[in-house]
Design an enzyme around this catalytic site. Sequence first.
Site, PDB file in Angstrom:
ATOM      1  N   LYS A 258      57.932  47.551  54.924  1.00 43.03           N
ATOM      2  CA  LYS A 258      57.751  48.450  53.385  1.00 43.03           C
ATOM      3  C   LYS A 258      56.389  48.575  53.074  1.00 43.03           C
ATOM      4  CE  LYS A 258      57.990  43.911  51.084  1.00 43.03           C
ATOM      5  NZ  LYS A 258      58.847  42.964  50.476  1.00 43.03           N
TER       6      LYS A 258
ATOM      7  N   TYR B  27      27.170  52.400  38.165  1.00 46.47           N
ATOM      8  CA  TYR B  27      27.598  52.614  36.592  1.00 46.47           C
ATOM      9  C   TYR B  27      27.482  51.201  35.931  1.00 46.47           C
ATOM     10  CZ  TYR B  27      29.934  56.651  38.349  1.00 46.47           C
ATOM     11  OH  TYR B  27      30.212  57.798  38.707  1.00 46.47           O
TER      12      TYR B  27
ATOM     13  N   MET C 271      34.500  54.998  42.586  1.00 43.64           N
ATOM     14  CA  MET C 271      35.564  55.703  43.254  1.00 43.64           C
ATOM     15  C   MET C 271      35.501  56.164  44.693  1.00 43.64           C
ATOM     16  SD  MET C 271      37.656  58.990  41.965  1.00 43.64           S
ATOM     17  CE  MET C 271      37.915  58.560  40.303  1.00 43.64           C
TER      18      MET C 271
HETATM   19  C1  LIG Z   1      58.668  41.573  51.016  1.00 41.33           C
HETATM   20  C2  LIG Z   1      59.779  40.919  51.277  1.00 41.33           C
HETATM   21  C3  LIG Z   1      59.876  39.889  52.579  1.00 41.33           C
HETATM   22  C4  LIG Z   1      58.608  39.899  53.282  1.00 41.33           C
HETATM   23  O1  LIG Z   1      57.660  38.623  52.594  1.00 41.33           O
HETATM   24  P1  LIG Z   1      56.431  38.259  53.361  1.00 41.33           P
HETATM   25  O2  LIG Z   1      55.801  37.053  52.347  1.00 41.33           O
HETATM   26  O3  LIG Z   1      55.264  39.396  53.302  1.00 41.33           O
HETATM   27  O4  LIG Z   1      56.732  37.673  54.728  1.00 41.33           O
HETATM   28  C5  LIG Z   1      60.771  39.179  52.753  1.00 41.33           C
HETATM   29  N1  LIG Z   1      62.067  39.541  52.009  1.00 41.33           N
HETATM   30  C6  LIG Z   1      62.259  40.275  50.824  1.00 41.33           C
HETATM   31  C7  LIG Z   1      63.378  40.580  50.167  1.00 41.33           C
HETATM   32  C8  LIG Z   1      61.059  40.996  50.542  1.00 41.33           C
HETATM   33  O5  LIG Z   1      60.977  41.795  49.553  1.00 41.33           O
END
Ligand SMILES: *Cc1c(COP(=O)(O)O)cnc(C)c1O
Length: 375
Positions: A38, A266, A315
């Site tokens: 993801k 800044y 930025m």
């Molecule tokens: C993101 C996620 C994982 C992976 O988690 P990590 O700590 O990065 O290994 C596993 N299961 C679900 C449901 C997640 O949302």
Amino acid sequence: MDGQFRSWAEIDTGALCHNAGALAQASPPGVGLIAIVKAGAYGHGAGIVAPALAGRVAGYGVANLAEARELAALPHVGGVPILILSPVLPHERAGAVAGGFEVSVSTVAEAEAFAAAAAGGGRPARVHAVADTGMGRMGARPDEFAGLVGRIRDLARGGAIELAGVATHLPSADEEEAFTHRQIADFRDLVQALRLGPEVAVHLANSAGTLGYREEMDFVTHVRPGLALYGVSPLPAHRGALRPVLTWKTRLSLVRDLPTGATISYGRTRTLDRPSRVATLATGYADGFPRHLSGRGAEVLIGGSRCPVLGRVTMDQIVVDVTDVPGRPEAGEEAVLIGRQGGGTIAVDEMAEKAGTIVWEILTGIGPRVVRVAV
Ligand SMILES: *Cc1c(COP(=O)(O)O)cnc(C)c1O
């Protein structure tokens, strides 16, 4: 690649495959790896990571329908199940089923809506029933879980839905051992009461669960690591087994000599207390270099030496002190923001700690201007 990019991340696919192997070793025999890719494979680039893992994984996990579609279009990824981990929005359900993606359901109403979305479409909705055993984000509460699974089994007789898996999530596997032991035992009891056939996947372990709770994983069919795949362990004891996958590089855009008393960036939060050689780097907070690192002792690597970040992160640019770098660094030269250079290393853990956040946020925050390059 030399000379091409202002800010780029080198993705070591050999290290990625090594980590997948290490996670398979850490799991009980026969357990499949659902690679969590993801958020653009945790900022590493799903287009590089997912194909590189093909053949080593039993599935991929993504956050949402758009990510699932992006993944399915990649070479070498076809044929491996893609599981959408977050709740699917009502208007996305038909697309998720039509795309052949597996989905996570928490409620009877969701299960019924998926069966309705799949009806007449020629392919059943493949759902994973999620139990809420302490995460509080999604899933059926333990006393409602058997009811959810029972309803899915009833609906399955109509052919529009299939129970593809049962799952829960560990909120504290890297922080609370006793709670996590109890949580795993509770989920095991829930699962065993269901008398599932071998075709139903059972999974709960994220990276910390996979690496730290192997003995208790004898009832699962799959593990779901994300972070550890990318070479970062949430449990310090397991760091040695993994190899960091990402190196974030940028370039010096300018090198200047400034006198004592010159002020930097800044808010002029930094005044030079010695004549200094400073370099401007072609990466800023819009690229994901956290602005929270301003004035927090952050460093980058130039010529293998650690160089302090001066003043506030802007930025598109940051200013670093190169006075103590041997030789004279020049515009165009590489600087390393995360990773190794010469004898120096800046781990993503160090950056996260100084920025007051977690490594997941640093990695997923590396922005779209940063080019991902497989090495
Ligand atoms: C993101 C996620 C994982 C992976 O988690 P990590 O700590 O990065 O290994 C596993 N299961 C679900 C449901 C997640 O949302």
